[in-house]
Enzyme design. Structure first.
Site, PDB file in Angstrom:
ATOM      1  N   ASP A   1      38.111  16.289  34.083  1.00 20.32           N
ATOM      2  CA  ASP A   1      39.203  16.867  33.301  1.00 20.32           C
ATOM      3  C   ASP A   1      40.534  16.144  33.417  1.00 20.32           C
ATOM      4  O   ASP A   1      41.581  16.701  33.104  1.00 20.32           O
ATOM      5  CB  ASP A   1      39.399  18.321  33.748  1.00 20.32           C
ATOM      6  CG  ASP A   1      39.610  18.428  35.250  1.00 20.32           C
ATOM      7  OD1 ASP A   1      39.979  17.412  35.872  1.00 20.32           O
ATOM      8  OD2 ASP A   1      39.406  19.524  35.804  1.00 20.32           O
TER       9      ASP A   1
ATOM     10  N   GLU B   1      30.233  16.324  35.105  1.00 21.63           N
ATOM     11  CA  GLU B   1      30.970  17.545  35.495  1.00 21.63           C
ATOM     12  C   GLU B   1      31.479  18.257  34.235  1.00 21.63           C
ATOM     13  O   GLU B   1      32.665  18.562  34.071  1.00 21.63           O
ATOM     14  CB  GLU B   1      32.126  17.253  36.465  1.00 21.63           C
ATOM     15  CG  GLU B   1      32.603  18.504  37.199  1.00 21.63           C
ATOM     16  CD  GLU B   1      33.719  18.242  38.202  1.00 21.63           C
ATOM     17  OE1 GLU B   1      33.405  17.811  39.329  1.00 21.63           O
ATOM     18  OE2 GLU B   1      34.889  18.457  37.870  1.00 21.63           O
TER      19      GLU B   1
ATOM     20  N   GLU C   1      44.475  20.120  32.610  1.00 17.43           N
ATOM     21  CA  GLU C   1      43.040  19.829  32.782  1.00 17.43           C
ATOM     22  C   GLU C   1      42.136  20.681  31.886  1.00 17.43           C
ATOM     23  O   GLU C   1      41.102  20.212  31.416  1.00 17.43           O
ATOM     24  CB  GLU C   1      42.641  19.991  34.249  1.00 17.43           C
ATOM     25  CG  GLU C   1      43.188  18.918  35.185  1.00 17.43           C
ATOM     26  CD  GLU C   1      44.615  19.169  35.649  1.00 17.43           C
ATOM     27  OE1 GLU C   1      45.214  20.196  35.245  1.00 17.43           O
ATOM     28  OE2 GLU C   1      45.156  18.326  36.399  1.00 17.43           O
TER      29      GLU C   1
ATOM     30  N   HIS D   1      48.458  20.049  45.226  1.00 13.58           N
ATOM     31  CA  HIS D   1      49.031  19.017  44.345  1.00 13.58           C
ATOM     32  C   HIS D   1      49.119  19.414  42.880  1.00 13.58           C
ATOM     33  O   HIS D   1      49.720  18.696  42.091  1.00 13.58           O
ATOM     34  CB  HIS D   1      48.190  17.741  44.419  1.00 13.58           C
ATOM     35  CG  HIS D   1      46.872  17.861  43.712  1.00 13.58           C
ATOM     36  ND1 HIS D   1      45.783  18.460  44.264  1.00 13.58           N
ATOM     37  CD2 HIS D   1      46.496  17.478  42.458  1.00 13.58           C
ATOM     38  CE1 HIS D   1      44.772  18.432  43.416  1.00 13.58           C
ATOM     39  NE2 HIS D   1      45.171  17.854  42.308  1.00 13.58           N
TER      40      HIS D   1
ATOM     41  N   ARG E   1      49.817  20.310  39.147  1.00 12.75           N
ATOM     42  CA  ARG E   1      51.064  20.284  38.351  1.00 12.75           C
ATOM     43  C   ARG E   1      51.641  21.678  38.156  1.00 12.75           C
ATOM     44  O   ARG E   1      52.841  21.878  38.271  1.00 12.75           O
ATOM     45  CB  ARG E   1      50.766  19.693  36.969  1.00 12.75           C
ATOM     46  CG  ARG E   1      51.040  18.217  36.847  1.00 12.75           C
ATOM     47  CD  ARG E   1      50.874  17.774  35.395  1.00 12.75           C
ATOM     48  NE  ARG E   1      51.494  16.478  35.164  1.00 12.75           N
ATOM     49  CZ  ARG E   1      50.983  15.325  35.578  1.00 12.75           C
ATOM     50  NH1 ARG E   1      49.865  15.296  36.279  1.00 12.75           N
ATOM     51  NH2 ARG E   1      51.604  14.191  35.314  1.00 12.75           N
TER      52      ARG E   1
ATOM     53  N   HIS F   1      49.682  14.767  49.183  1.00 10.44           N
ATOM     54  CA  HIS F   1      49.434  13.986  47.960  1.00 10.44           C
ATOM     55  C   HIS F   1      50.630  13.063  47.707  1.00 10.44           C
ATOM     56  O   HIS F   1      51.757  13.399  48.057  1.00 10.44           O
ATOM     57  CB  HIS F   1      49.266  14.977  46.806  1.00 10.44           C
ATOM     58  CG  HIS F   1      48.757  14.383  45.524  1.00 10.44           C
ATOM     59  ND1 HIS F   1      49.557  13.618  44.698  1.00 10.44           N
ATOM     60  CD2 HIS F   1      47.553  14.448  44.912  1.00 10.44           C
ATOM     61  CE1 HIS F   1      48.860  13.248  43.633  1.00 10.44           C
ATOM     62  NE2 HIS F   1      47.632  13.742  43.739  1.00 10.44           N
TER      63      HIS F   1
END
Ligand code: UD1
Ligand code: UDP
Length: 365
Positions: A96, A118, A132, A205, A207, A238
């Site tokens: 994604d 996936e 995503e 991490h 967004r 990250h």
């Protein structure tokens, strides 16, 4: 000989595509071509080095604080040239990310078949995870083959009207990757530091968590450390500068919390194996932790991996400080609750996903 191009650009895609590349390399009538977009740099290189993968093409797109516009346009344009040169029979993209979306779109524009590894994970909320959920739905629209890790993801695709003959349940390739990484003899100075304590391993991490939600998460972590004096926390931060700033500001200076650089995947899997529990907003870690019998608190509002929650290996906490603190305290205080969660088996795969995907490719193209 059929040319199968494998495209990826971020750390998790690399970890999950690595076993598939290894499997493609040993198939007689399939020729793998490895193309990295470089959406990540150092974090991608760590994985390429670990699995000794040398890309045939590298778009090197990463810049500091890159925007979604930067990534998407650079990859779309860059992929055009590579696809026209290589003319692959099939392109495999993963999951994604914006790499997966942009590469799949480039293939669509050039009428090149796409296999989606996936496939079929869904929250049906385009804002979470962002961007995503959009990316993976868009990849599904243009894909010819859908490699769904579980029955749940297969059913999502069938409900969306995909032809059942193009959807295959394979397991998740991340479990294949784990077969080679964890060792009983592994040691590391940071693990020595946690020896007499219970280790909580953290990653964060996403967004949509950057800002207030991430501050809440870290406040809860500080409270846990204050409340349980036998707990130590390790957080490989990250490389996103926005994440690093919040982590430094809210977690630095606490003696029993260590902020460290991102670990390479062999180190990270062995840290997971030694952890008492894991706090994360990551996707991949929700899939890996059950193989090691580690409970995962998922610090997100939704998960596209409900199998873990249903199996009892993951607990969805949201991003409110109080709820994270309460759920984590419960696992740390109550051994019966802890044992129930940690003894469940892994619903995400058995270590043979790459083999199944290559068998299907062999039969179909
Ligand atoms: C990306 C994916 C996300 C995935 C995550 C895995 C998208 C939109 N997001 O998010 O789905 O969960 O990767 O980690 O595709 N940086 C470095 N070095 C690195 C990697 C990142 O310095 O090796 C810094 C850069 O400043 C970069 C920033 O991190 O601009 C953000 O990277 P980006 O790929 O845009 O977003 P992620 O949050 O990593
Ligand atoms: N991981 C790693 N080093 C770290 C943290 C995570 O190698 O310091 C691995 C982890 O084992 C998993 C993957 O990175 O396989 C998850 O990546 P990430 O959380 O960045 O992305 P997501 O899975 O959320 O897309």
């Amino acid at each position: 000989m059929k040319k199968v191009m494998v495209v990826f650009g971020t750390r998790p895609e690399a970890i999950k595509m690595a076993p598939l590349i290894k499997e493609l390399q040993i198939r007689k009538n399939l020729e793998p071509v490895v193309c990295v977009t470089g959406q990540h740099k150092e974090m991608l290189d760590q994985v390429l080095n670990t699995f000794s993968i040398k890309p045939d093409y590298d778009l090197k797109v990463m810049t500091k604080n890159q925007t979604l516009f930067d990534i998407t346009t650079k990859i779309l344009n860059g992929m055009k040239n590579i696809l026209e040169e290589v003319k692959p029979d099939l392109v495999l993209v993963h999951g994604d990310t914006s790499t997966a979306f942009s590469a799949a779109l480039a293939c669509f524009y050039l009428h090149i078949p796409v296999g989606h590894v996936e496939a079929g994970l869904r929250t049906y909320d385009a804002e979470s995870p962002y961007p995503e959920e959009f990316n993976r739905q868009a990849v599904s629209i243009v894909s010819k083959y859908h490699f769904a890790p579980t029955e749940v993801s297969r059913l999502n695709l069938i409900k969306e009207g995909k032809n059942p003959d193009t959807v295959f349940v394979t397991g998740n390739t991340v479990i294949d990757a784990m077969m080679t990484t964890v060792s009983d003899h592994y040691t590391h100075p940071d693990l020595e530091w946690t020896k007499e304590s219970r280790l909580i391993l953290i990653t964060a991490h996403r967004r949509e968590n950057i800002g207030r939600p991430m501050e809440n998460i870290f406040k809860a972590v500080r409270r846990i450390v204050e409340a349980f004096d036998d707990v130590k926390v390790i957080y490989p931060v990250h490389m996103n500068p926005l994440v690093q700033e919040i982590a430094q500001r809210t977690l630095d200076g606490e003696e029993r919390i260590r902020l460290i650089e991102p670990l390479n995947v062999v180190d990270f899997h062995n840290f997971m194996a030694r952890a008492y529990l894991i706090l994360t907003d990551s996707g991949g870690i929700q899939e890996e932790a059950p193989s090691l019998g580690k409970p995962v608190l998922v610090m997100r509002e939704h998960t596209e991996r409900p199998e873990g929650v249903e199996a009892g290996t993951s607990i969805l906490t949201g991003t409110e400080e109080e709820n994270i603190y309460r759920q984590c305290s419960k696992l740390l205080s109550d051994l019966t609750v802890y044992s129930t969660v940690s003894e469940r088996s892994n619903p995400f795969g058995d270590g043979y996903a790459s083999k199944r995907i290559c068998d299907i490719i062999n039969a179909e193209i």
